[in-house]
Motif scaffolding. Structure first.
Motif, PDB file in Angstrom:
ATOM      1  N   ALA A   1      -5.658  -0.632  -2.625  1.00 29.89           N
ATOM      2  CA  ALA A   1      -4.472  -0.098  -3.293  1.00 29.89           C
ATOM      3  C   ALA A   1      -4.830   1.126  -4.135  1.00 29.89           C
ATOM      4  CB  ALA A   1      -3.830  -1.172  -4.163  1.00 29.89           C
ATOM      5  N   LYS A   2      -5.986   1.086  -4.757  1.00 33.22           N
ATOM      6  CA  LYS A   2      -6.428   2.225  -5.570  1.00 33.22           C
ATOM      7  C   LYS A   2      -6.632   3.458  -4.688  1.00 33.22           C
ATOM      8  CE  LYS A   2      -9.601   3.366  -9.273  1.00 33.22           C
ATOM      9  NZ  LYS A   2     -10.525   2.819 -10.242  1.00 33.22           N
ATOM     10  N   SER A   3      -7.180   3.276  -3.510  1.00 28.51           N
ATOM     11  CA  SER A   3      -7.387   4.386  -2.584  1.00 28.51           C
ATOM     12  C   SER A   3      -6.060   5.013  -2.169  1.00 28.51           C
ATOM     13  CB  SER A   3      -8.129   3.914  -1.340  1.00 28.51           C
ATOM     14  OG  SER A   3      -9.423   3.499  -1.670  1.00 28.51           O
ATOM     15  N   TYR A   4      -5.069   4.176  -1.902  1.00 29.17           N
ATOM     16  CA  TYR A   4      -3.759   4.693  -1.531  1.00 29.17           C
ATOM     17  C   TYR A   4      -3.112   5.422  -2.705  1.00 29.17           C
ATOM     18  CZ  TYR A   4      -3.322   2.739   3.137  1.00 29.17           C
ATOM     19  OH  TYR A   4      -3.465   2.492   4.474  1.00 29.17           O
ATOM     20  N   TRP A   5      -3.238   4.879  -3.916  1.00 28.91           N
ATOM     21  CA  TRP A   5      -2.674   5.517  -5.101  1.00 28.91           C
ATOM     22  C   TRP A   5      -3.310   6.887  -5.309  1.00 28.91           C
ATOM     23  CZ3 TRP A   5      -3.786   7.691  -9.778  1.00 28.91           C
ATOM     24  CH2 TRP A   5      -2.760   7.758 -10.715  1.00 28.91           C
ATOM     25  N   LEU A   6      -4.639   6.945  -5.204  1.00 28.47           N
ATOM     26  CA  LEU A   6      -5.344   8.204  -5.392  1.00 28.47           C
ATOM     27  C   LEU A   6      -5.003   9.202  -4.274  1.00 28.47           C
ATOM     28  CD1 LEU A   6      -8.818   6.898  -6.580  1.00 28.47           C
ATOM     29  CD2 LEU A   6      -7.095   8.080  -7.952  1.00 28.47           C
ATOM     30  N   GLY A   7      -4.800   8.712  -3.077  1.00 30.87           N
ATOM     31  CA  GLY A   7      -4.388   9.586  -1.977  1.00 30.87           C
ATOM     32  C   GLY A   7      -3.028  10.210  -2.237  1.00 30.87           C
ATOM     33  N   GLY A   8      -2.100   9.416  -2.729  1.00 31.18           N
ATOM     34  CA  GLY A   8      -0.784   9.948  -3.089  1.00 31.18           C
ATOM     35  C   GLY A   8      -0.873  10.936  -4.237  1.00 31.18           C
ATOM     36  N   TRP A   9      -1.735  10.631  -5.194  1.00 26.47           N
ATOM     37  CA  TRP A   9      -1.931  11.514  -6.353  1.00 26.47           C
ATOM     38  C   TRP A   9      -2.475  12.871  -5.902  1.00 26.47           C
ATOM     39  CZ3 TRP A   9      -6.092  13.962  -8.667  1.00 26.47           C
ATOM     40  CH2 TRP A   9      -5.895  14.432  -9.967  1.00 26.47           C
ATOM     41  N   ARG A  10      -3.487  12.840  -5.021  1.00 20.15           N
ATOM     42  CA  ARG A  10      -4.074  14.082  -4.514  1.00 20.15           C
ATOM     43  C   ARG A  10      -3.065  14.896  -3.709  1.00 20.15           C
ATOM     44  NH1 ARG A  10      -8.185  10.549  -3.003  1.00 20.15           N
ATOM     45  NH2 ARG A  10      -9.851  10.506  -4.530  1.00 20.15           N
ATOM     46  N   GLU A  11      -2.271  14.201  -2.902  1.00 21.38           N
ATOM     47  CA  GLU A  11      -1.263  14.882  -2.092  1.00 21.38           C
ATOM     48  C   GLU A  11      -0.238  15.587  -2.982  1.00 21.38           C
ATOM     49  OE1 GLU A  11       2.106  13.727   1.239  1.00 21.38           O
ATOM     50  OE2 GLU A  11       0.530  12.283   0.770  1.00 21.38           O
TER      51      GLU A  11
ATOM     52  N   LEU B   1       0.822  -1.203   0.000  1.00 23.36           N
ATOM     53  CA  LEU B   1       0.000   0.000   0.000  1.00 23.36           C
ATOM     54  C   LEU B   1       0.862   1.261   0.000  1.00 23.36           C
ATOM     55  CD1 LEU B   1      -2.840  -1.099   2.426  1.00 23.36           C
ATOM     56  CD2 LEU B   1      -2.837  -1.103  -0.070  1.00 23.36           C
ATOM     57  N   GLU B   2       1.981   1.212   0.714  1.00 22.98           N
ATOM     58  CA  GLU B   2       2.902   2.352   0.694  1.00 22.98           C
ATOM     59  C   GLU B   2       3.471   2.554  -0.702  1.00 22.98           C
ATOM     60  OE1 GLU B   2       5.834   1.710   3.716  1.00 22.98           O
ATOM     61  OE2 GLU B   2       4.377   1.954   5.324  1.00 22.98           O
ATOM     62  N   ARG B   3       3.754   1.463  -1.386  1.00 17.22           N
ATOM     63  CA  ARG B   3       4.263   1.544  -2.755  1.00 17.22           C
ATOM     64  C   ARG B   3       3.207   2.137  -3.684  1.00 17.22           C
ATOM     65  NH1 ARG B   3       6.189  -3.289  -3.191  1.00 17.22           N
ATOM     66  NH2 ARG B   3       4.300  -4.221  -4.009  1.00 17.22           N
ATOM     67  N   ALA B   4       1.958   1.774  -3.499  1.00 13.26           N
ATOM     68  CA  ALA B   4       0.879   2.335  -4.313  1.00 13.26           C
ATOM     69  C   ALA B   4       0.773   3.838  -4.081  1.00 13.26           C
ATOM     70  CB  ALA B   4      -0.447   1.643  -3.980  1.00 13.26           C
TER      71      ALA B   4
ATOM     72  N   ALA C   1      -5.286   7.395 -14.723  1.00 17.53           N
ATOM     73  CA  ALA C   1      -4.101   6.591 -15.039  1.00 17.53           C
ATOM     74  C   ALA C   1      -3.769   5.584 -13.948  1.00 17.53           C
ATOM     75  CB  ALA C   1      -2.907   7.506 -15.296  1.00 17.53           C
ATOM     76  N   CYS C   2      -4.606   5.491 -12.930  1.00 14.72           N
ATOM     77  CA  CYS C   2      -4.347   4.573 -11.820  1.00 14.72           C
ATOM     78  C   CYS C   2      -4.306   3.132 -12.319  1.00 14.72           C
ATOM     79  CB  CYS C   2      -5.428   4.717 -10.748  1.00 14.72           C
ATOM     80  SG  CYS C   2      -5.193   3.592  -9.369  1.00 14.72           S
ATOM     81  N   PRO C   3      -3.190   2.429 -12.070  1.00 13.89           N
ATOM     82  CA  PRO C   3      -3.055   1.049 -12.556  1.00 13.89           C
ATOM     83  C   PRO C   3      -3.703   0.007 -11.651  1.00 13.89           C
ATOM     84  CG  PRO C   3      -1.034   1.722 -11.512  1.00 13.89           C
ATOM     85  CD  PRO C   3      -1.961   2.923 -11.490  1.00 13.89           C
ATOM     86  N   TYR C   4      -4.196   0.397 -10.503  1.00 12.38           N
ATOM     87  CA  TYR C   4      -4.726  -0.558  -9.525  1.00 12.38           C
ATOM     88  C   TYR C   4      -6.220  -0.762  -9.694  1.00 12.38           C
ATOM     89  CZ  TYR C   4      -0.222  -0.057  -7.284  1.00 12.38           C
ATOM     90  OH  TYR C   4       1.125  -0.044  -7.035  1.00 12.38           O
ATOM     91  N   GLN C   5      -6.648  -1.999  -9.517  1.00 14.01           N
ATOM     92  CA  GLN C   5      -8.054  -2.349  -9.581  1.00 14.01           C
ATOM     93  C   GLN C   5      -8.623  -2.634  -8.193  1.00 14.01           C
ATOM     94  OE1 GLN C   5      -9.755  -2.081 -12.431  1.00 14.01           O
ATOM     95  NE2 GLN C   5      -7.818  -1.403 -13.294  1.00 14.01           N
ATOM     96  N   GLN C   6      -7.778  -3.147  -7.288  1.00 18.90           N
ATOM     97  CA  GLN C   6      -8.242  -3.434  -5.933  1.00 18.90           C
ATOM     98  C   GLN C   6      -8.506  -2.121  -5.207  1.00 18.90           C
ATOM     99  OE1 GLN C   6      -5.088  -5.737  -4.252  1.00 18.90           O
ATOM    100  NE2 GLN C   6      -6.075  -7.661  -4.778  1.00 18.90           N
ATOM    101  N   MET C   7      -9.591  -2.058  -4.497  1.00 22.61           N
ATOM    102  CA  MET C   7     -10.035  -0.807  -3.894  1.00 22.61           C
ATOM    103  C   MET C   7      -9.035  -0.246  -2.882  1.00 22.61           C
ATOM    104  SD  MET C   7     -12.353   1.026  -4.674  1.00 22.61           S
ATOM    105  CE  MET C   7     -12.864   2.618  -4.169  1.00 22.61           C
TER     106      MET C   7
END
Length: 57
Positions: A36-46, A9-12, A28-34
């Motif tokens: 990991a996707k949430s963590y990716w989107l959180g990093g993107w927003r930050e 999750l940290e990597r996402a 562009a989020c490559p994750y499908q699992q909710m």
């Protein structure tokens, strides 16, 4: 087991942050699992917030 999950999750989140800094879109989020996707989107927003406040140019 928890350590592996947390690392994933940290990597996402890290990958989302990098994508946000590089100007990639939210779709562009490559994750499908909710989770990991949430963590990716959180990093993107930050990253987008940091970029808007002038932390990065």
């Amino acid at each position: 087991m928890k350590r592996q999950k947390r690392d994933r999750l940290e990597r996402a989140q890290s990958q989302g942050y990098k994508a946000g800094l590089n100007g990639r879109s939210m779709e562009a989020c490559p994750y499908q699992q909710m989770d990991a996707k949430s963590y990716w989107l959180g990093g993107w927003r930050e990253a987008r917030d940091d970029k808007q406040t002038g932390l990065f140019k």
